[in-house]
Design an enzyme around this catalytic site. Structure first.
Site, PDB file in Angstrom:
ATOM      1  N   PRO A   2       0.841  -1.214   0.000  1.00  0.00           N
ATOM      2  CG  PRO A   2      -0.603  -1.504   1.794  1.00  0.00           C
ATOM      3  CD  PRO A   2       0.691  -1.988   1.226  1.00  0.00           C
ATOM      4  CD  GLU A   3       4.077   3.039  -3.606  1.00  0.00           C
ATOM      5  OE1 GLU A   3       4.545   4.150  -3.278  1.00  0.00           O
ATOM      6  OE2 GLU A   3       4.563   2.333  -4.486  1.00  0.00           O
ATOM      7  CG  HIS A  91      -3.005 -14.061   7.053  1.00  0.00           C
ATOM      8  ND1 HIS A  91      -1.875 -14.592   7.664  1.00  0.00           N
ATOM      9  CD2 HIS A  91      -3.221 -14.840   5.961  1.00  0.00           C
ATOM     10  CE1 HIS A  91      -1.433 -15.611   6.960  1.00  0.00           C
ATOM     11  NE2 HIS A  91      -2.229 -15.794   5.928  1.00  0.00           N
ATOM     12  NE  ARG A 110       5.876 -10.108   2.792  1.00  0.00           N
ATOM     13  CZ  ARG A 110       6.737  -9.564   1.934  1.00  0.00           C
ATOM     14  NH1 ARG A 110       6.286  -8.996   0.840  1.00  0.00           N
ATOM     15  NH2 ARG A 110       8.027  -9.583   2.181  1.00  0.00           N
ATOM     16  NE  ARG A 152      19.854  15.934   0.691  1.00  0.00           N
ATOM     17  CZ  ARG A 152      18.943  15.171   1.290  1.00  0.00           C
ATOM     18  NH1 ARG A 152      18.789  13.917   0.915  1.00  0.00           N
ATOM     19  NH2 ARG A 152      18.199  15.664   2.248  1.00  0.00           N
TER      20      ARG A 152
END
Ligand code: ZN
Length: 271
Positions: A2-3, A91, A110, A152
């Site tokens: 999931p983002e 789960h 997971r 950077r």
């Protein structure tokens, strides 16, 4: 995984079922998530009324007078609204039953997800206090990115995915935003002009907002079903398309690994 768009879609999907409801019971079936679920969580939440359902980065926050319940979906987690009596599957680690007869259920095969309790100001907690701005907020724009990139040498894609710089730009969205902005992902962050960062910030906002909007079309699935990603494979220009022709110029897309993440770009369209 999931983002940010999926987490925001989840927030919008569960919010109407939670607001104004009082927590009637909390069942923890598996406390061994990414961090242990506090043993006191049921007592802390019981009888509390849910006034707000917020999001910061990929954390979902339910603030209460004494502290905040913080939920994270990890790699494989999902939250659904169910009927309180629905039997748990393998789960289904956590149920928060409401006075409506519904329950919020956390499923996570997971177990990289989290259910934490933060006393006092959750935003002062180390997990949240060091995070960069929200990509859809006014604090995030091209000038900000340009200033943060000074000095950077890291690749711009790695820089863009750094949660201390900006939160919630995961691998899919970093690939897509860099393609849309015409910037090669391996270019050093500190060597990109301000004008190009203005374009990049706009593309990050556009792509995330679109993904959230698309996720919004599947809100009904949060009752009794699983959430779906906000973006569909056929809409992607770069992510997952290594070796396939660029949709703009037909050149074969190049795939490399940057920061151990799959990175796809067009060597003609992106400079
Ligand atoms: Zn191209």
């Amino acid at each position: 995984m999931p983002e940010l768009p999926e987490v925001e879609t989840t927030r919008r999907g569960i919010e109407p079922h939670l607001l104004g409801r009082t927590i009637a019971a909390v069942t923890v079936r598996q406390p061994k998530l990414r961090w242990p679920v506090p043993a006191a969580l049921p007592q802390l939440l019981m009888g509390q009324r849910i006034e707000r359902v917020e999001r910061r980065a990929k954390y979902l926050l339910l603030p209460f007078p004494a502290g905040t319940l913080v939920l994270h979906l990890g790699m494989s987690g999902s939250l659904r609204i169910i009927s309180a009596g629905e039997p748990p599957m393998a789960h289904d680690h956590l149920d928060i039953a409401l006075d409506s007869g519904q329950a919020l259920r956390l499923t996570d095969p997971r177990r990289f997800g989290a259910a934490l309790w933060m006393e006092g100001d959750a935003f002062a907690h180390p997990l949240l206090s060091a995070l960069g701005p929200e990509p859809l907020s006014e604090a995030f724009d091209g000038d900000y990115l340009f200033e943060r990139a000074r000095g950077r040498s890291a690749p711009v894609k790695t820089f863009l995915m750094d949660g201390h710089v900006v939160v919630g730009v995961g691998n899919i969205y970093a690939n897509e935003a860099l393609f849309a902005a015409g910037i090669r992902p391996d270019r050093a962050a500190g060597r990109i002009a301000r004008e190009r960062y203005l374009r990049l910030a706009d593309e990050v906002k556009r792509i995330l907002a679109y993904a959230i909007q698309r996720g919004g079309t599947t809100l009904r699935d949060f009752v009794g079903g699983d959430g779906k990603p906000g973006y569909f494979q056929q809409e992607l220009f770069a992510y997952g398309r290594g070796g396939e022709p660029c949709k703009v110029c037909r050149t074969e897309l190049t795939e490399v690994r940057l920061g151990q993440r799959s990175t796809v770009y067009c060597r003609i369209c992106q400079r």
